[in-house]
Design a protein around this motif. Sequence first.
Motif, short mmCIF file in Angstrom:
data_model
loop_
_atom_site.label_atom_id
_atom_site.label_comp_id
_atom_site.label_asym_id
_atom_site.label_seq_id
_atom_site.Cartn_x
_atom_site.Cartn_y
_atom_site.Cartn_z
N GLY A 129 0.82 -1.20 0.00
CA GLY A 129 0.00 0.00 0.00
C GLY A 129 0.86 1.25 0.00
O GLY A 129 1.91 1.28 0.64
N LYS A 130 0.42 2.26 -0.72
CA LYS A 130 1.14 3.53 -0.81
C LYS A 130 0.15 4.67 -0.91
O LYS A 130 -0.93 4.52 -1.47
N SER A 131 0.55 5.82 -0.40
CA SER A 131 -0.24 7.04 -0.60
C SER A 131 0.17 7.65 -1.93
O SER A 131 1.36 7.77 -2.22
N ALA A 132 -0.80 8.02 -2.74
CA ALA A 132 -0.52 8.58 -4.07
C ALA A 132 0.06 9.97 -3.92
O ALA A 132 -0.51 10.84 -3.26
N ARG A 133 1.19 10.15 -4.55
CA ARG A 133 1.90 11.42 -4.48
C ARG A 133 1.08 12.52 -5.16
O ARG A 133 0.55 12.34 -6.25
N GLY A 134 0.97 13.67 -4.49
CA GLY A 134 0.26 14.80 -5.06
C GLY A 134 -1.25 14.70 -4.98
O GLY A 134 -1.95 15.50 -5.58
N SER A 135 -1.78 13.73 -4.24
CA SER A 135 -3.24 13.57 -4.19
C SER A 135 -3.87 14.29 -3.01
O SER A 135 -5.08 14.31 -2.89
N ARG A 136 -3.08 14.88 -2.14
CA ARG A 136 -3.62 15.61 -0.99
C ARG A 136 -3.88 17.05 -1.40
O ARG A 136 -3.01 17.72 -1.96
N HIS A 137 -5.10 17.52 -1.16
CA HIS A 137 -5.47 18.89 -1.50
C HIS A 137 -6.15 19.54 -0.30
O HIS A 137 -7.23 19.09 0.12
N GLY A 138 -5.52 20.55 0.26
CA GLY A 138 -6.10 21.26 1.39
C GLY A 138 -6.33 20.34 2.57
O GLY A 138 -5.40 19.71 3.07
N THR A 139 -7.57 20.24 3.00
CA THR A 139 -7.89 19.39 4.15
C THR A 139 -8.22 17.95 3.73
O THR A 139 -8.43 17.11 4.58
N THR A 140 -8.29 17.69 2.44
CA THR A 140 -8.58 16.34 1.95
C THR A 140 -7.35 15.47 2.12
O THR A 140 -6.25 15.84 1.71
N ALA A 141 -7.54 14.31 2.71
CA ALA A 141 -6.42 13.39 2.93
C ALA A 141 -5.90 12.83 1.61
O ALA A 141 -6.61 12.79 0.61
N ALA A 142 -4.66 12.41 1.62
CA ALA A 142 -4.05 11.81 0.42
C ALA A 142 -4.75 10.49 0.10
O ALA A 142 -5.20 9.77 0.99
#
Length: 186
Positions: A129-142
């Motif tokens: 599992g990995k967090s997608a790079r650049g997918s976090r916007h403001g208060t929205t989690a990655a």
Amino acid sequence: MCHQSATVCLTKSPTRQHRAIGPLALRLETLADPRCRRGKRHPFVAVLLVACSAVVAGAKSFAAIGQWAKEAPQGALARLGARAATAFALRIAPSSATVRRVVQRTCPGGLADLLGCDPAGAETLAVDGKSARGSRHGTTAATHLLAAMIGSGQTVTQLRVPDKTNEITCFAALLGDKAAGASLCR
């Protein structure tokens, strides 16, 4: 990226039969276009084909994909389905921003299922599992993705892990019928 829960995303993703359809363009047509109807300038499949072609040519970022598309010959853009504009039927490639928006909003499980390999005959299957790079916007989690790969490193499938859960809860849904052919997952 897919803004739906992992179960819905995995249910809507293509099956092995879709992977056997034939040419990549026909397989990509089975995916749902995540864009709204208004303001579409480039065909959905053409944007994905341009992105795939750029990555195969060595592009490693959305900026590099946009640069490749801008410099691509007219014949290549025509074969990829880029839109024709002007009276001379000049092909216009999608910008790097358009490619980024389309790729990020397309269901990750669907893309992995269409572009991934068939696990039949594989001796091992790894899940990561990995967090997608650049997918976090403001208060929205990655966006967090869970992927299954065979021993050679080829991706079999992946799905989005819903917010407020972890990878363990999505493990069974990820492997469902996707890994039925792997000898390790009997």
